[in-house]
Design an enzyme around this catalytic site. Structure first.
Site, PDB file in Angstrom:
ATOM      1  N   SER A 144      39.944  44.118  32.847  1.00  0.00           N
ATOM      2  CA  SER A 144      38.863  43.278  32.323  1.00  0.00           C
ATOM      3  C   SER A 144      39.268  42.390  31.156  1.00  0.00           C
ATOM      4  CB  SER A 144      37.675  44.149  31.916  1.00  0.00           C
ATOM      5  OG  SER A 144      36.994  44.599  33.068  1.00  0.00           O
TER       6      SER A 144
ATOM      7  N   LYS B 249      38.423  42.113  23.575  1.00  0.00           N
ATOM      8  CA  LYS B 249      37.949  42.487  24.917  1.00  0.00           C
ATOM      9  C   LYS B 249      38.716  43.726  25.370  1.00  0.00           C
ATOM     10  CE  LYS B 249      35.637  42.299  28.696  1.00  0.00           C
ATOM     11  NZ  LYS B 249      35.733  43.785  28.734  1.00  0.00           N
ATOM     12  N   THR B 250      37.972  44.691  25.904  1.00  0.00           N
ATOM     13  CA  THR B 250      38.596  45.877  26.465  1.00  0.00           C
ATOM     14  C   THR B 250      38.926  45.652  27.934  1.00  0.00           C
ATOM     15  OG1 THR B 250      36.397  46.749  26.968  1.00  0.00           O
ATOM     16  CG2 THR B 250      37.443  47.486  24.894  1.00  0.00           C
ATOM     17  N   GLY B 251      39.721  46.565  28.472  1.00  0.00           N
ATOM     18  CA  GLY B 251      40.020  46.571  29.899  1.00  0.00           C
ATOM     19  C   GLY B 251      40.324  47.988  30.343  1.00  0.00           C
TER      20      GLY B 251
END
Length: 290
Positions: free
Chosen positions: A93, A231-233
């Protein structure tokens, strides 16, 4: 005065270049920073500093991973686990950042307030079961909406822009709404900070409008001293799970520190460790207050 990358310069095609971002030393590292020149010709030579002391935070969290920070003021790269920092993984993501940029630049999405359809259906994450704009979709990491955004862009335009941005291995395969979660597109932590520094300083080969809007939707906090973007993923495949947290901190004095964390995850408990671990690392480096 912080170092600012000069405008985009075409690089050697990916098939002909070696992927040795961290293995390069001295001036080679500057060249690896997207093959851009730095505007300040008197800037110090970039170098890599390994910080084994920072690895204690990974041990305390009970995870293995890497940490990379690029500082605009010194062009220094700070690294935990230098070998892993160069290893390619699915962006998961975190790709919602370039996906948003490309959608806005091409007009596939009008602006960050356009309401986008999620397409119906039920999901484990109930917040995905509604239409929303990019402001909200990136916040809840809305995979169905971002898959729809990628389809609007189309494979040809997506390939064109991934190449222009020199994003990761620049390989998409044939499925325009799958490549960032199916291991076709891969990127290293070291490459993440290079890309994010260019976005943070608005030096990507894109309009200021698109970059400004993505700055807005990725901002997590703003104080008198800094703005934090991130932003995480979360990538999962049989027998393997990887967590990301990437972003940058824009300081009030004009300097920028882009960062990338990835960790091996072994269950739901590890998912929640990404941001707190990253914040502890930023605090120890005096990038953010503890």
């Amino acid at each position: 005065m912080p170092l600012v990358p000069a405008p985009f310069i075409t690089r050697t095609p990916r098939a002909a270049r070696r992927r040795t971002f961290l293995s390069q030393s001295g001036c080679g590292l500057l060249a690896a920073l997207g093959a851009t020149r730095f505007a300040d010709a008197a800037a110090p030579v970039a170098h890599v500093e390994e910080r084994p002391d920072l690895a204690t935070h990974f041990k305390e969290a009970g995870v293995r991973g890497t940490w990379v920070v690029l500082d605009s003021a010194t062009a220094k790269l700070t690294v935990v686990d230098r070998r892993r920092a160069d290893k390619l993984y699915s962006p998961a993501s975190t790709f919602k950042i370039p996906n948003s940029l490309i959608a806005l630049e091409t007009g596939a999405v009008k602006d960050i307030d356009e309401i986008l359809p999620y397409g119906g259906g039920t999901y484990k994450r109930k917040e995905w079961e509604r239409d929303m704009n990019l402001r909200d979709a990136i916040r809840v990491s809305h995979l169905p909406i971002y898959r729809g955004v990628a389809r609007r862009i189309g494979l040809a335009r997506m390939n064109e822009w991934i190449a222009k941005l020199h994003y990761g291995n620049e390989t998409l395969g044939t499925e325009v709404d799958q490549f960032w979660v199916n291991d076709k597109l891969q990127i290293s932590a070291a490459e993440q900070v290079r890309f994010l520094m260019r976005l943070a300083q608005r030096s990507l080969p894109m309009s200021m409008r698109a970059q400004d809007m993505v700055h807005e939707i990725t901002r997590l906090e703003k104080t008198p001293t800094h703005a934090l973007h991130g932003k995480t993923g979360w990538y999962e495949s049989p027998g393997f799970s990887l967590g990301w947290w990437v972003g940058w901190v824009a300081q009030a004095n004009g300097s920028v520190q882009s960062f990338a964390l990835n960790i091996d995850m072994h269950g739901e408990a590890d998912v929640a460790k990404r941001i707190p671990l990253g914040r502890k690392l930023l605090a120890q480096m005096n990038v953010l207050a503890a």
